[in-house]
Design a protein around this motif. Structure first.
Motif, PDB file in Angstrom:
ATOM      1  N   SER A 197     -23.450  16.462   3.457  1.00 27.54           N
ATOM      2  CA  SER A 197     -22.234  16.401   4.264  1.00 27.54           C
ATOM      3  C   SER A 197     -22.064  17.644   5.119  1.00 27.54           C
ATOM      4  O   SER A 197     -22.630  18.695   4.832  1.00 27.54           O
ATOM      5  CB  SER A 197     -21.011  16.288   3.352  1.00 27.54           C
ATOM      6  OG  SER A 197     -21.099  15.130   2.561  1.00 27.54           O
ATOM      7  N   ASN A 198     -21.250  17.492   6.155  1.00 31.69           N
ATOM      8  CA  ASN A 198     -20.822  18.638   6.952  1.00 31.69           C
ATOM      9  C   ASN A 198     -19.457  19.087   6.462  1.00 31.69           C
ATOM     10  O   ASN A 198     -18.615  18.245   6.132  1.00 31.69           O
ATOM     11  CB  ASN A 198     -20.693  18.242   8.424  1.00 31.69           C
ATOM     12  CG  ASN A 198     -22.017  18.395   9.140  1.00 31.69           C
ATOM     13  OD1 ASN A 198     -22.842  19.217   8.766  1.00 31.69           O
ATOM     14  ND2 ASN A 198     -22.211  17.587  10.172  1.00 31.69           N
ATOM     15  N   THR A 199     -19.251  20.398   6.422  1.00 34.29           N
ATOM     16  CA  THR A 199     -17.927  20.921   6.092  1.00 34.29           C
ATOM     17  C   THR A 199     -17.633  22.062   7.060  1.00 34.29           C
ATOM     18  O   THR A 199     -18.517  22.490   7.810  1.00 34.29           O
ATOM     19  CB  THR A 199     -17.872  21.501   4.668  1.00 34.29           C
ATOM     20  OG1 THR A 199     -18.560  22.753   4.658  1.00 34.29           O
ATOM     21  CG2 THR A 199     -18.500  20.579   3.642  1.00 34.29           C
ATOM     22  N   GLU A 237     -17.507  15.677   5.379  1.00 34.89           N
ATOM     23  CA  GLU A 237     -17.751  14.454   6.153  1.00 34.89           C
ATOM     24  C   GLU A 237     -19.210  14.097   5.923  1.00 34.89           C
ATOM     25  O   GLU A 237     -20.106  14.812   6.375  1.00 34.89           O
ATOM     26  CB  GLU A 237     -17.555  14.730   7.640  1.00 34.89           C
ATOM     27  CG  GLU A 237     -16.135  14.559   8.103  1.00 34.89           C
ATOM     28  CD  GLU A 237     -16.004  14.953   9.561  1.00 34.89           C
ATOM     29  OE1 GLU A 237     -16.897  14.592  10.371  1.00 34.89           O
ATOM     30  OE2 GLU A 237     -15.034  15.653   9.862  1.00 34.89           O
ATOM     31  N   SER A 238     -19.453  12.991   5.225  1.00 39.69           N
ATOM     32  CA  SER A 238     -20.833  12.753   4.809  1.00 39.69           C
ATOM     33  C   SER A 238     -21.707  12.283   5.975  1.00 39.69           C
ATOM     34  O   SER A 238     -21.322  11.436   6.762  1.00 39.69           O
ATOM     35  CB  SER A 238     -20.884  11.780   3.632  1.00 39.69           C
ATOM     36  OG  SER A 238     -20.277  10.574   3.977  1.00 39.69           O
ATOM     37  N   GLN A 239     -22.888  12.900   6.046  1.00 40.12           N
ATOM     38  CA  GLN A 239     -23.882  12.580   7.068  1.00 40.12           C
ATOM     39  C   GLN A 239     -24.933  11.636   6.503  1.00 40.12           C
ATOM     40  O   GLN A 239     -25.464  10.796   7.200  1.00 40.12           O
ATOM     41  CB  GLN A 239     -24.585  13.861   7.536  1.00 40.12           C
ATOM     42  CG  GLN A 239     -23.639  14.916   8.055  1.00 40.12           C
ATOM     43  CD  GLN A 239     -22.926  14.463   9.301  1.00 40.12           C
ATOM     44  OE1 GLN A 239     -23.564  14.052  10.260  1.00 40.12           O
ATOM     45  NE2 GLN A 239     -21.602  14.493   9.284  1.00 40.12           N
ATOM     46  N   GLU A 240     -25.245  11.839   5.234  1.00 40.71           N
ATOM     47  CA  GLU A 240     -26.252  10.987   4.575  1.00 40.71           C
ATOM     48  C   GLU A 240     -25.699  10.555   3.225  1.00 40.71           C
ATOM     49  O   GLU A 240     -25.123  11.371   2.517  1.00 40.71           O
ATOM     50  CB  GLU A 240     -27.533  11.792   4.281  1.00 40.71           C
ATOM     51  CG  GLU A 240     -28.298  12.247   5.480  1.00 40.71           C
ATOM     52  CD  GLU A 240     -29.489  13.118   5.045  1.00 40.71           C
ATOM     53  OE1 GLU A 240     -30.029  12.912   3.925  1.00 40.71           O
ATOM     54  OE2 GLU A 240     -29.867  14.008   5.812  1.00 40.71           O
ATOM     55  N   LEU A 253     -23.344  23.097   5.651  1.00 43.09           N
ATOM     56  CA  LEU A 253     -23.845  21.924   4.933  1.00 43.09           C
ATOM     57  C   LEU A 253     -23.475  21.969   3.451  1.00 43.09           C
ATOM     58  O   LEU A 253     -23.416  23.031   2.842  1.00 43.09           O
ATOM     59  CB  LEU A 253     -25.363  21.848   5.064  1.00 43.09           C
ATOM     60  CG  LEU A 253     -25.932  21.384   6.402  1.00 43.09           C
ATOM     61  CD1 LEU A 253     -27.456  21.466   6.364  1.00 43.09           C
ATOM     62  CD2 LEU A 253     -25.480  19.959   6.742  1.00 43.09           C
TER      63      LEU A 253
END
Lengths: 279, 293
Positions: free
Chosen positions: B127-129, B48-51, B133
């Motif tokens: 991203s978070n997984t 899930e991309s954060q940046e 990270l």
């Protein structure tokens, strides 16, 4: 006629298709191994090498006596490959693309160019097949100049099969550019499908007609077939996962030699490529 | 903090499967995908991309038809065969796929008709997984400079690792021995080669071994699908022994590995005890290797 074998992903069977297809065609056919980082076709064909040429790029050489340290070369270099530090000029040959701008613009005619070896091209034969292999030198970063050198061996009146490298960037583009037709070899796994889509984008961008071969088609799922149907992409051939094929490949032999039924299958593949390429 | 890189020379030998298994097994880590050309690790990690960052790199030449005086100097200077004459208008055109962005033509053009425009070459993400990270990227189709994108991704991972005080940076590499692989190797504590027991697998493993050696990175070896050809497996073991490289694991050819990939799971998550044991022992040897260093 130039047919390139590409894939997006590595390890899907490009070299298997390229070597077997070229061998079954044999006469008036040449195989170009453009996967110059890891050329493999020669491992399966064991050609007699009868010519070997070094590949060079040109890198700048500065004559310290003529150089006035004006820094014009540094200004015109897009790759930071030449610089003036204090009272010295420095050349970083690994960054140089060999464009020649520095020597052209040097106001003091202090820059000439010298050759730097970045790889070799070997020409060989196996029976009636001509095999050209490019091999990049260890530690070098730039494959395209070696690929360009391999492609200079293309004979117009021959069938040329090109074994391309994996991926979607410069080395692949350089290899498939100018092809009349491309074959994308894929495997029906999520990794394979992901990379097949990238390969399709590359060929569409370059406007090269293409079809797909699904290797190990019984090992994964049917999403690859669905994708090809939805995108109106021809499936040229399906090769099953078969321990016998895997064994023949692993020891470096050709499938057409050890499993003779494949001889006919590769000839049929060529017939369909010829028809599709003309459309 | 230790940085390990998974490479192979040849494609399709199982780099991403091994990296994903390590993602399941290692604690306190950051994951990186340096196969920016044809990234695959995201298919298992489900990020899930954060940046999201734009990657701009290199330039491409454009010729203004109005200003072009048809002198042809640009074409004679270009060494990349990127300039062609339009037979209809008698003006010159750039083939943007062949253009290397050196800017020689733009600087030399007597009528100032050529402009260099920056390329948007791709994107990179933090991203978070479910494993922590993940820093990864997507190079645009037919774009160049994958080495620079790899360097960007690795730099970001290192910053995040320092900030979050992580123990491991685990990097999935790209195939081959060229520009992106060389960029991946920088700053790495250990490179793990995933090889396969085939004539081409051995050839490519040896070549990438030489590259790692050239850049003075210590190497360990994993043999994937070892039971496909046990004679070839012995060959890999022999030359590893001769080159003083530890073989830290042998993975069988097992359809359940393909299954786990198809389900978007790591081999460890898929839950087969034999495979869990096989990969856990490999990871233990990786860890042990660092205590020995």
């Amino acid at each position: 006629m130039i047919v390139s074998i590409a894939s997006g992903k590595g390890g899907t069977g490009k070299t298997t298709v390229a070597t077997n297809l070229a061998s079954v065609l044999g006469i008036s056919c040449q195989l170009l191994d453009c996967d110059v980082e890891e050329p493999n076709a020669h491992l399966f064909l064991d050609p007699v090498i009868n010519q070997e040429n070094k590949v060079f790029t040109l890198v700048p050489k500065v004559d310290a006596e003529k150089c006035k340290l004006c820094g014009r070369c540094q200004e015109v270099c897009a790759y930071n490959a030449i610089a003036v530090f204090g009272k010295k000029h420095l050349v970083f040959s690994a960054l140089c693309h060999g464009c020649g701008a520095c020597q052209y613009f040097c106001p003091h005619k202090a820059i000439s160019e010298e050759k730097k070896e970045i790889g070799i091209v070997q020409k060989g034969t196996k029976n009636h097949l001509e095999i050209i292999t490019g091999k990049m030198k260890i530690g070098e970063a730039m494959a395209p100049p070696v690929i360009r050198e391999v492609k200079k061996y293309i004979k117009k009146d021959f069938i040329t099969i090109i074994d391309a490298p994996p991926g979607t960037s410069c080395p692949v583009i350089e290899s498939v550019k100018g092809s009349d037709y491309s074959v994308l070899v894929t495997e029906p796994t999520p990794f394979g499908l992901n990379d097949l889509k990238l390969g399709v984008e590359v060929l569409r961008k370059l406007k090269i007609p293409f079809g797909v071969i699904i290797n190990r088609f019984d090992l994964g799922n049917d999403k690859t077939i669905q994708y090809c149907e939805n995108q109106d992409i021809d499936i040229l051939m399906k090769i099953p996962f078969d321990r016998e094929i895997a064994r023949v490949y692993s020891k470096g032999s050709l499938i057409i030699d050890e499993i003779p039924s494949y001889r006919q299958k590769f000839l049929e593949l060529w017939e369909s490529i010829k028809i599709k390429a003309r459309k | 903090m230790k940085q390990i890189l998974i490479i192979s020379g040849k494609g399709g030998t199982g780099k991403t499967v091994v990296t994903a298994a390590f993602a399941s097994l290692a604690e306190n880590k950051i994951l990186v995908d340096c196969d920016v050309d044809a990234a695959n690790l995201h298919l298992i990690l489900n990020p899930e991309s954060q940046e999201v960052h734009e990657f701009r790199s290199g330039k491409t030449a454009f010729i203004s038809k109005d200003q072009c005086c048809s002198c042809g100097l640009c074409q004679s200077l270009c060494r990349f065969e990127a300039i062609k004459k339009d037979t209809l208008s008698d003006k010159f055109l750039i083939d943007s796929v062949s253009c290397e962005g050196c800017g020689f033509c733009a600087l030399a053009c007597p009528s100032g008709a050529i402009e260099m425009k920056e390329n948007l070459s791709g994107q990179w993400f933090v991203s978070n997984t479910r494993f922590g990270l993940f820093v990864h990227a997507k190079l645009g189709i037919a774009e160049e400079n994958s080495g620079k994108l790899v360097a960007t991704v690795k730099q970001k991972a290192k910053e995040l690792a320092k900030k979050n005080n992580v123990d491991w940076i685990i990097v999935d590499g790209s195939p081959g021995i060229g520009c992106p692989v060389i960029a991946s190797l920088s700053d790495v504590d250990c490179a793990i080669i995933v090889s396969e027991p085939t004539v081409s697998g051995i050839h490519d493993a040896k070549r990438v071994m030489e590259v790692a050696d050239h850049f003075k990175v210590p190497v360990k070896m994993i043999i994937n699908k070892f039971d496909l050809n046990e004679d070839m497996t012995k060959k890999i073991e022999m030359f590893s022994l001769e080159s003083n490289i530890e073989v830290i694991g042998k993975i069988p050819f097992d359809k359940r590995i393909v299954e786990s990939v198809s389900q978007g799971k790591t081999v460890i998550e898929n839950g087969n005890q034999d495979l869990i044991k096989c990969f856990s022992e490999i990871w233990e040897r990786v860890k042990k290797g660092f205590f020995a260093l």
